[in-house]
Design a protein around this motif. Structure first.
Motif, short mmCIF file in Angstrom:
data_model
loop_
_atom_site.label_atom_id
_atom_site.label_comp_id
_atom_site.label_asym_id
_atom_site.label_seq_id
_atom_site.Cartn_x
_atom_site.Cartn_y
_atom_site.Cartn_z
N ARG A 45 0.83 -1.20 0.00
CA ARG A 45 0.00 0.00 0.00
C ARG A 45 0.86 1.25 0.00
NH1 ARG A 45 -4.46 1.06 -1.78
NH2 ARG A 45 -5.47 -0.63 -0.63
N GLY B 185 -10.60 1.29 0.29
CA GLY B 185 -9.18 1.09 0.03
C GLY B 185 -8.44 2.31 -0.44
N THR C 37 -8.85 5.22 6.03
CA THR C 37 -9.19 3.80 5.97
C THR C 37 -8.16 3.00 6.72
OG1 THR C 37 -9.72 1.96 4.48
CG2 THR C 37 -7.96 3.43 3.80
N LEU D 206 -4.81 -3.07 5.53
CA LEU D 206 -4.85 -4.51 5.70
C LEU D 206 -3.65 -4.94 6.54
CD1 LEU D 206 -5.82 -5.49 2.04
CD2 LEU D 206 -7.34 -5.22 4.02
N GLU E 95 -0.18 -4.12 5.28
CA GLU E 95 0.00 -2.78 4.75
C GLU E 95 0.17 -1.78 5.88
OE1 GLU E 95 -3.56 -2.41 2.51
OE2 GLU E 95 -2.73 -3.35 0.72
#
Length: 529
Positions: A10, A83, A466, A469, A472
């Protein structure tokens, strides 16, 4: 607790995307018949009305008919898609007054003077905690209240609860003019600190105090008061306004409460300023620029403690919390009120039980003459009026010091304001040469233009749109207020920018433009669930 370099898919994607400025899009205010947003999205720390990440601004100077400074909130909705770590759009702009959530309105209530957004564990939508320090309590004018407003796909609702000083026995009750709710700091919705800077303490006018509320142990509520005097540091003095600047640093000991006291007198030097540390189970400790090991010297009007931020790192076999302290009234050489950022630290020892040392001053200071800090040192810049430390989406996520200079002149434009970011040595807080970036309304990719008295970067907050994950890294962006912004012929309406230097920003403009409403404008800090 160790601060270091970050990497991940990311992060690399964001840095590549950062080569293209964020589009600057504004949405029209929603019509009264606009449909409710979809349900609140999982993995979004600040979704208060469904559909995606939001930002909340406080407008404490917003006037209602016949009620000046009644206050309001602005919710800017669905700023990024799933995302997307960088802001892309404003889907809706909603003005929320106290009446809109079932509360009475009053002149001088200053609803929105302090704002937190938090997502409770298991909660569908985020809640908004709002300070209204001018609200009356049982006929006591300006005693102050704090309201917890639930989010939902239909928008903010009636308060889940309302807090004031009359609620808890043993605190001395509410007091006229105390200003409960003028500042807020918290951790994950179960721990809250509320500033009461105009509270008279032991007969001392406007000495100020902080009320702490701890609900981390299920089924319990522990409330205590932090103030000067007694076994703690310093003594209550008229006009100290202890509690007007709050910051919380998480630790193994629980939240470490840092209290900036910019109106503290040091000897005969009025408003030289101080910083206090409150650790559960330990006496209050306090430093000023005259403390052993501190950089600079306490002088009248320095306002040391006007802004506070912190980070944790390792020091040998233990951890240390490093604190950046804004000193916007510091004279640097002959440059009056040029401003400075000082440092302090507290050491945490991983013994059994974990223990904390006292707050101590550090010699590291940062000015606009320091390595890696863009801009030129000038009188009246007020460098340090806003301070934030964060791992930004710049330079592979290394620790940055973000400093607001709302009095910065840009060319011949007086007090237009500017912001600087510089990488720091995490052990000392010193800025690193060749790492600085400047940001203003004259920068490429920033909407609007620099104008006299804008005060760009009067306050700065970090926003995570956000959750990353597991593999990331988080990519926070900056929420920068511009309280003096004029909109056409309407002066002082205020606005904010959300983005990153060198990348671009999304302009956040209130849906209703009102003269002077930008005074005191603040951006909500977002707390995780």
């Amino acid at each position: 607790m160790v601060d270091g370099d970050r990497s991940g898919a990311r992060r690399r994607a964001v840095l590549l995307a950062a080569l293209v400025p964020v589009p600057l899009l504004l949405a029209a205010p929603p019509s009264p018949s606009a449909a409710a947003a979809p349900g609140c999205r999982a993995g979004v720390p600040a979704d208060v009305d469904g559909g995606g990440p939001d930002v909340v601004l406080g407008l404490p100077s917003y006037d209602l008919p016949g009620q000046p400074d009644a206050g309001a909130l602005v919710v800017l909705s669905d700023l990024a898609g799933p995302g997307e770590p960088l802001p892309q759009r404003v889907a809706r702009r909603t003005l929320v007054t106290a009446a809109d959530v079932g509360l009475p309105t009053r002149a001088g209530a200053r609803f929105g003077a302090a704002v937190l957004v938090l997502r409770r564990p298991g909660g569908a939508c985020a809640d908004v905690v709002v300070g209204a320090p001018g609200e009356d309590v049982a006929g006591l004018r300006g005693a102050g209240r704090v309201h917890v407003l639930p989010g939902s796909p239909q928008g903010l609702g009636r308060p889940l609860e309302t807090l004031d000083e009359s609620r808890w026995p043993g605190l001395g009750g509410a007091q006229a003019g105390a200003g409960f709710g003028a500042a807020l700091a918290g951790e994950d919705g179960e721990w809250l600190a509320v500033g009461v800077p105009r509270r008279d303490v032991a007969g001392v006018r406007d000495a100020g105090r902080v009320v702490r509320l701890d609900r981390r142990l299920a089924g319990t509520e522990r409330v205590d008061v932090v103030q000067q005097g007694g076994p703690g540091a310093g003594a209550p003095e008229p006009g100290d306004r202890f509690g007007e600047v709050l910051h919380v640093a998480p630790s193994g000991l629980g939240p470490l409460l840092l209290v900036g006291v910019p109106h503290e007198d040091v000897g005969s030097r009025v408003d030289a300023g101080a910083l206090a540390l409150a650790v559960p189970g330990y006496p209050l400790t306090q430093v000023s620029q005259d403390s052993p090991g501190a950089g600079g010297a306490a002088e009248a009007g320095d306002r040391y403690g006007a802004a506070v931020s912190s980070w944790a790192t390792s020091l040998g076999d233990h951890a240390v919390v490093v604190v950046a302290v804004g000193v916007p009234g510091e004279d640097v050489g002959r440059a009056v009120d040029a401003g400075l950022v000082g440092h302090a630290a507290v050491e945490l020892f991983e013994a059994s039980p974990t223990s904390a040392g006292p707050l101590r001053g550090r010699r590291t200071t940062v000015t606009q003459d320091s390595p890696g800090v863009p801009g030129a040192l000038e009188a009246g810049d007020r460098f340090g009026a806003a301070v934030l430390s964060a791992e930004l989406g710049l330079g592979s996520g290394r620790r940055h010091l973000v400093v607001g200079s709302p009095g910065e002149d840009l060319g011949g434009v007086v007090d237009a304001g500017a912001l600087s970011t510089s990488r720091v040595d995490v052990a000392t807080g010193a800025t690193l040469a060749g790492t600085g970036a400047a940001w203003s309304q004259d920068a490429v990719g920033v909407a609007g233009r620099a104008e006299r008295g804008d005060g760009f970067a009067a306050s700065v907050a970090g926003v995570l749109l956000t959750r990353p994950l597991d593999d990331e890294d988080p990519v926070p962006v900056l929420l920068v207020t511009v309280p003096g912004e004029d909109d056409g012929a309407v002066p002082g309406t205020g606005m904010a920018h959300l983005g990153l230097p060198g990348v671009g920003s999304l302009a956040l403009v209130p849906p209703v433009l009102q003269p002077g409403a930008g005074t005191g404008l603040v951006g909500a800090r977002t707390l995780p669930g």
